[in-house]
Structures are given as structure tokens and as C-alpha cells.
Design a protein around this motif. Structure first.
Motif, PDB file in Angstrom:
ATOM      1  N   VAL A 232      80.338  17.093  26.921  1.00 47.32           N
ATOM      2  CA  VAL A 232      80.352  17.000  25.551  1.00 47.32           C
ATOM      3  C   VAL A 232      78.652  17.059  25.437  1.00 47.32           C
ATOM      4  O   VAL A 232      78.487  17.639  23.984  1.00 47.32           O
ATOM      5  CB  VAL A 232      81.159  15.760  24.491  1.00 47.32           C
ATOM      6  CG1 VAL A 232      80.177  15.240  23.504  1.00 47.32           C
ATOM      7  CG2 VAL A 232      82.322  16.290  24.999  1.00 47.32           C
ATOM      8  N   ALA A 233      77.821  15.781  25.682  1.00 44.89           N
ATOM      9  CA  ALA A 233      75.932  16.219  25.453  1.00 44.89           C
ATOM     10  C   ALA A 233      75.708  17.044  26.274  1.00 44.89           C
ATOM     11  O   ALA A 233      74.806  17.443  25.511  1.00 44.89           O
ATOM     12  CB  ALA A 233      76.367  14.615  26.497  1.00 44.89           C
ATOM     13  N   SER A 234      76.196  17.457  27.278  1.00 44.83           N
ATOM     14  CA  SER A 234      75.122  19.439  27.894  1.00 44.83           C
ATOM     15  C   SER A 234      75.550  19.826  26.791  1.00 44.83           C
ATOM     16  O   SER A 234      75.008  20.880  26.383  1.00 44.83           O
ATOM     17  CB  SER A 234      75.999  18.790  29.148  1.00 44.83           C
ATOM     18  OG  SER A 234      76.698  19.058  29.248  1.00 44.83           O
ATOM     19  N   ILE A 235      76.809  20.694  26.871  1.00 43.02           N
ATOM     20  CA  ILE A 235      77.006  21.578  26.525  1.00 43.02           C
ATOM     21  C   ILE A 235      76.453  21.369  24.770  1.00 43.02           C
ATOM     22  O   ILE A 235      76.452  23.167  23.921  1.00 43.02           O
ATOM     23  CB  ILE A 235      78.370  22.039  27.107  1.00 43.02           C
ATOM     24  CG1 ILE A 235      79.281  23.633  26.255  1.00 43.02           C
ATOM     25  CG2 ILE A 235      79.780  21.431  25.585  1.00 43.02           C
ATOM     26  CD1 ILE A 235      80.536  24.233  26.893  1.00 43.02           C
ATOM     27  N   SER A 236      77.072  21.025  23.840  1.00 47.39           N
ATOM     28  CA  SER A 236      76.576  20.593  22.849  1.00 47.39           C
ATOM     29  C   SER A 236      75.269  21.337  22.362  1.00 47.39           C
ATOM     30  O   SER A 236      75.213  21.459  21.570  1.00 47.39           O
ATOM     31  CB  SER A 236      77.074  19.423  21.998  1.00 47.39           C
ATOM     32  OG  SER A 236      76.113  18.170  22.099  1.00 47.39           O
ATOM     33  N   ARG A 237      73.996  20.628  23.248  1.00 46.01           N
ATOM     34  CA  ARG A 237      72.944  21.722  23.142  1.00 46.01           C
ATOM     35  C   ARG A 237      72.784  22.976  23.556  1.00 46.01           C
ATOM     36  O   ARG A 237      71.657  22.757  22.935  1.00 46.01           O
ATOM     37  CB  ARG A 237      72.429  20.261  23.913  1.00 46.01           C
ATOM     38  CG  ARG A 237      72.233  18.727  23.737  1.00 46.01           C
ATOM     39  CD  ARG A 237      71.422  18.201  24.840  1.00 46.01           C
ATOM     40  NE  ARG A 237      71.485  16.668  25.062  1.00 46.01           N
ATOM     41  CZ  ARG A 237      70.128  15.889  24.546  1.00 46.01           C
ATOM     42  NH1 ARG A 237      68.879  16.837  24.116  1.00 46.01           N
ATOM     43  NH2 ARG A 237      70.266  14.667  23.692  1.00 46.01           N
ATOM     44  N   THR A 238      73.848  23.568  23.888  1.00 47.86           N
ATOM     45  CA  THR A 238      73.653  24.285  24.048  1.00 47.86           C
ATOM     46  C   THR A 238      73.963  25.918  23.124  1.00 47.86           C
ATOM     47  O   THR A 238      75.013  25.707  22.124  1.00 47.86           O
ATOM     48  CB  THR A 238      74.029  25.220  25.748  1.00 47.86           C
ATOM     49  OG1 THR A 238      75.390  25.097  25.301  1.00 47.86           O
ATOM     50  CG2 THR A 238      73.917  24.399  26.710  1.00 47.86           C
ATOM     51  N   SER A 239      73.616  26.816  23.226  1.00 45.67           N
ATOM     52  CA  SER A 239      73.633  28.016  22.312  1.00 45.67           C
ATOM     53  C   SER A 239      73.347  29.337  22.453  1.00 45.67           C
ATOM     54  O   SER A 239      71.898  29.929  22.741  1.00 45.67           O
ATOM     55  CB  SER A 239      73.075  28.165  21.153  1.00 45.67           C
ATOM     56  OG  SER A 239      73.249  29.447  19.810  1.00 45.67           O
ATOM     57  N   HIS A 240      74.222  29.892  23.729  1.00 47.78           N
ATOM     58  CA  HIS A 240      73.653  31.670  24.562  1.00 47.78           C
ATOM     59  C   HIS A 240      74.597  32.346  24.680  1.00 47.78           C
ATOM     60  O   HIS A 240      76.385  31.465  25.020  1.00 47.78           O
ATOM     61  CB  HIS A 240      73.213  30.692  25.759  1.00 47.78           C
ATOM     62  CG  HIS A 240      72.611  32.095  26.564  1.00 47.78           C
ATOM     63  ND1 HIS A 240      72.906  33.120  27.362  1.00 47.78           N
ATOM     64  CD2 HIS A 240      70.730  32.823  26.261  1.00 47.78           C
ATOM     65  CE1 HIS A 240      72.191  33.424  28.145  1.00 47.78           C
ATOM     66  NE2 HIS A 240      71.290  33.819  27.106  1.00 47.78           N
TER      67      HIS A 240
END
Length: 528
Positions: free
Chosen positions: A287-295
Motif C-alpha cells: 500500500v505504501a509503495s504503490i500508492s506513491r506511484t502514477s505511471h
């Protein structure tokens, strides 16, 4: 890492609240900014084009900026010349003509315009266009007069002659016209050459498809920070199309399998975590890592929920599942489901771009630590997305960092795993079982390197022409650089993508990337 399912029939109600970025009901600023616009001739300008100084660059594709001329027509700068846009057909084509021909007549004097070059753009000549030669400084010899379209602007006296390649007088004209030759393109010669020059020719463009975004109510654009297509929606940004969910509404779904339908009939994928490791560290990591992404090459996390020890993650649904089932020969796929060389190459480039984004495009650096075919998901068009961030580490933006239970790590660990994955893609195997006349398992990187070293044919599957050979050789060379024993010898993911998108002849054969020939392939890097 596999999905964790319960061993007995089990039903779980997942209640997920999806919050948009604009809970006050206002529209997303980029959605409002990308309203189609026009020059004064009422021709609609929208993605991939944008009017420079009037529309924001993120509303169009890089290099597709237009300007408005004094006559109300938009024009495009190409090869240091202005090209008037007569009409844009939003089926990926447009009609243009060189501005110097737009008001030409038999008394016009033409400057020598530069030849049009499109090799470094996403524009290309449409099929069946015709090539003409404009010859400057021509004397009025018999046989040339009927081809005169005006005078040369340089001296106002020498004539300009236009001929196509099939004209029998072309050779004579080349010898008698001393002012040089310019190549021009027309769609056809109906109405005469002067009219053909005014009417211009057709160009096709190649950019990300906008239809899914438009059909879902969004407006297309492009984010130059991550160099990816974006769909600007009324309340937020999405990778391909707008979500149908309303801001702040709860969505109730019944999960009995890994893929389910929401109330709006859209499919999602559910990953259920039953036995959590390390006090739920896997769930927190994901949750913490992927919620920071937008690609565009990172799978989208739609939401999550938890009740006591049971936790679930809800992702966008990827119709074709994991890459793993499409690349290994043991899966016995039919021809319709096998990936050809071009598709393998596009998947490798897509995953490379996703990793490059994780390493340098986020506000914090993310190390994935589990890059393998099983964790690369493919949509209905075989577009790749990186998934499964359970082992990921969020680290400061320095070259290497100490992470608990791992020690000193760097992005080069992901580079190594990526290289091993690409070798599995081109070899169609888990880096073993290469030579059919040998009963011992052969380490595939060792085998493929020996072939390159001896300048032998790679003899891999699905290679049917010279273009395929170049693609596969490029993928092999890049992957061998990625699995170098010394992490400092491995390229960054930015350099990896550059090599993949460049010419194979410019890629040097790397040093031997291993000290011996092991019998099985290591999945993780031999050094961090």
C-alpha cells in the motif's frame, strides 16, 4: 509471490471508499484546461495537438504544438518551415501544405524551402503520396515552359519548374536549372501542379490512442515528467480512461475469486492476504509503495480493506494475466496466444520505463526487489504493468541505502532481475534446458553469451526475419549488461531504455557477466 487464497469456500464483503482528489465537487484543473480550442477558422484543436500560448502543453503530445496564422489557419513548424494545416482528421491524419504555396499563382516568386524531414518525429507521410521536384534558376528552354510555376525569389528572373519523377524532361531540367532542387510532396496532381501544391499532402501521426479516454468522459494529455499518456478526468488523472466511480461513494463487492465485477460492471482484481508476514509488513509495503506511484507501466491500486487479520488489495483488472504464462515453452500456447518478437520487445521497453520511473521518477526512490515474469501483468492489448510490491522498499533518493534485513542495497538489484527476466523472455525458458542434444541443464546466459562471443546465430524461437534478429540481439545485449557481476558495471534503467530504443549496432558486447557456468539461474542479484 503468489496470491493467498483461503483453502475452504469463503465469501468476503469488501466495502471500499474511493476518494477523488476534489471532494468539494470542483473539476480537476487539468480536465478544465484541456478544453478543445480553435484558431479563427473554426477548426477544432485537441489532443495530440495544442495551440502554443493558448492551450497548456500537457494537453497535447510533445512536438505537436501549433501556432495560429494571421489568416486564421493553424500551422506546424517542420524542418525550419511553416506548414499550413488545412484539416485535422482525428483518425490519426491531417492535411498540410508548405505555407509558401498557399497563395501561389503564376506570378509568385518562391524561396528555396528546406526539404521536409520526418525521421525524428511521430509524423509520417501517408501512403500513396506523390513526390515532386522544384527546380530553381531555370532558363526558358523549350520543353520547360509548360512546367513553370513561378519565379525564383532570389533573383526574380530565373524560373521555378515543377516536375514529377516520371517526366521525360526531368533530366534535361536538372542540367539547365542552376539554382538547385527541392523535393516536395503532394497527395495527387489533380487540377495541375500549382493546385496540388496549394492543396498539400497527408500526414499520419502515431501517438497513444485517445479513444478509451474520450469515451469514458476524459480529456487526453501527456505528462512530460514521466513521459506517459494521461487521461484527465473530471476529478483526477488516470493512466488510460476515467473511472466510473463517484467521489466519496462506497462500492460494495462480493469477492469469491481473484477477478470480480463492481456495481458498474467493471472488472477488478482482488489480492487477499490471509497469513500476513512480519506483522503485516507485506501489506504495508504494498500500500505504501504503490500508492506513491502514477505511471502507465505500474498497475493501479484501486483500494484496500482489512478486518482483523484478513486484508485485501483491489487492483485494476489485467485481462491477460501475468507475462509468465505467455513466454515459457512448457505452457504449450496456441499460435494466437504466442508473443512475437515485436511484442516481446514492447513489453521489455514498457517494464524498463516502469522501473526507470520507480528509480528516479517518484518523489522517493522505490526498489521493487521482485521483478520476474509472474509479476508483470498484461492488459487486453498486452500492454505491460509492474505489480506485486510486497517486497518493495521506499528509500531516500541517494545511490544506495541500508534497509533492514537486507543491508546496503541499490537500484542495481532491480536492474539485475530485469536482465534475467528479459533473458527468460527471449529464451522462452527459465534460463535452463537450452541444447536439446545435451541432457544436462545449461545456464542460458552462459549459452547465449558463448553464441555472441563466437558470432554464431542465436537460433531462438519466433525469429522469422532480419528485423526480428535485430530486436532479439538488442534485448540479449542489454540484458547481459544488466546481469554483470559487479553492480557498478550494470547500467541504470534510464540507460537500459535508451539502449533498447536505440540502434543495435551501437551496443557493445558486454564483458562476460559471470565467473562460472552454474546449472541453475539465480533469481536475485549476486550482489546488491
Amino acid at each position: 509471490m503468489a496470491f493467498h487464497l483461503l483453502s475452504r469456500p469463503y465469501f468476503m464483503i469488501l466495502i471500499i471508499t474511493l476518494w477523488s482528489q476534489n471532494s468539494d465537487g470542483s473539476l480537476y484543473p487539468k480536465f478544465e484546461a484541456c478544453e478543445p480550442n480553435t484558431c479563427s477558422n473554426n477548426q477544432t484543436i485537441s489532443y495530440p495537438f495544442y495551440i502554443e500560448g493558448i492551450q497548456e502543453p500537457f494537453c497535447g503530445y510533445p512536438g505537436f504544438g501549433l501556432s495560429c496564422g494571421n489568416d486564421g489557419f493553424p500551422f506546424l513548424n517542420m524542418s525550419n518551415a511553416k506548414y499550413m494545416i488545412h484539416q485535422i482528421f482525428y483518425n490519426n491524419s491531417l492535411r498540410v501544405s508548405n505555407a509558401v504555396f498557399s497563395r501561389s499563382n503564376t506570378r509568385s516568386c518562391f524561396p528555396r524551402t528546406p526539404n521536409l524531414t520526418l525521421s525524428d518525429t511521430r509524423l509520417a507521410l501517408a501512403p500513396n503520396q506523390r513526390e515532386l521536384f522544384l527546380l530553381f534558376g531555370c532558363d526558358l528552354h523549350e520543353g520547360l515552359q509548360e512546367h513553370i510555376i513561378g519565379c525564383s525569389e532570389e533573383n526574380k528572373t530565373g524560373s521555378v519548374v515543377a516536375m514529377n519523377r516520371e517526366n521525360q524532361n526531368l533530366g534535361f531540367a536538372l542540367m539547365n536549372c542552376k539554382g538547385g532542387v527541392v523535393n516536395v510532396t503532394v497527395e495527387d496532381e489533380e487540377g495541375g501542379i500549382q493546385e496540388a501544391l496549394r492543396r498539400g499532402f497527408l500526414l499520419n501521426w502515431t501517438v497513444s490512442d485517445c479513444n478509451k479516454c474520450k469515451n469514458s468522459g476524459g480529456k487526453c494529455g501527456f505528462d512530460t515528467d514521466i513521459f506517459s499518456f494521461r487521461c484527465y478526468c473530471p476529478h483526477d488523472t488516470h493512466a488510460r480512461h476515467c473511472s466510473q466511480e463517484k467521489s466519496g461513494n462506497s462500492v460494495v463487492i462480493l469477492a469469491t475469486d481473484l477477478s470480480i465485477k463492481l456495481e458498474d460492471e467493471s472488472l477488478v482484481a482482488v489480492k487477499v492476504l490471509k497469513e500476513l508476514k512480519g506483522n503485516g509488513e507485506e501489506f504495508i509495503n504494498e500500500v505504501a509503495s504503490i500508492s506513491r506511484t502514477s505511471h502507465v507501466n505500474i498497475v493501479t491500486l484501486i483500494g484496500f480493506c482489512f478486518e482483523k487479520s484478513k486484508k485485501a488489495l483491489v487492483y485494476e483488472f489485467m485481462a491477460n494475466g501475468s507475462l509468465e504464462k505467455f513466454i515459457f515453452e512448457t505452457n504449450n500456447l496456441t499460435g494466437d496466444y504466442q508473443l512475437n518478437c515485436e511484442m516481446l520487445y514492447q513489453i521489455a521497453v514498457g517494464v524498463g520505463r516502469g522501473l526507470e520511473y520507480l528509480h528516479r521518477g517518484c518523489s522517493t526512490r522505490i526498489f521493487h526487489f521482485d521483478i520476474k515474469p509472474h509479476n508483470i501483468l498484461l492488459d487486453e492489448n498486452f500492454f505491460p504493468k509492474i505489480s506485486d510490491f510486497g517486497l518493495a522498499k521506499i528509500c531516500p533518493r541517494n545511490e544506495s541505502v541500508y534497509c533492514r534485513n537486507i543491508g546496503v542495497v541499490s537500484h542495481k538489484s532491480d536492474v539485475y532481475s530485469y536482465g534475467m527476466m528479459v533473458l527468460e523472455m527471449v529464451g522462452g525458458r527459465k534460463n535452463i534446458n537450452v541444447e536439446v542434444d545435451c541432457t544436462n541443464e545449461i545456464y542460458f546466459p552462459y549459452w547465449i553469451y558463448k553464441r555472441l562471443e563466437l558470432n554464431q546465430e542465436l537460433a531462438l524461437r519466433n525469429v522469422i526475419n532480419e528485423s526480428d534478429r535485430d530486436i532479439i540481439k538488442k534485448m540479449v545485449l542489454v540484458s547481459l549488461w544488466c546481469i554483470q557481476t559487479d553492480p557498478s558495471d550494470r547500467p541504470t534503467m534510464h540507460r537500459v531504455v535508451e539502449m533498447l530504443e536505440g540502434n543495435v549496432e551501437t551496443i557493445q558486447v558486454p564483458p562476460k557477466p559471470f565467473l562460472s557456468s552454474p546449472s541453475i539461474s539465480p533469481r536475485t542479484s549476486p550482489s546488491h
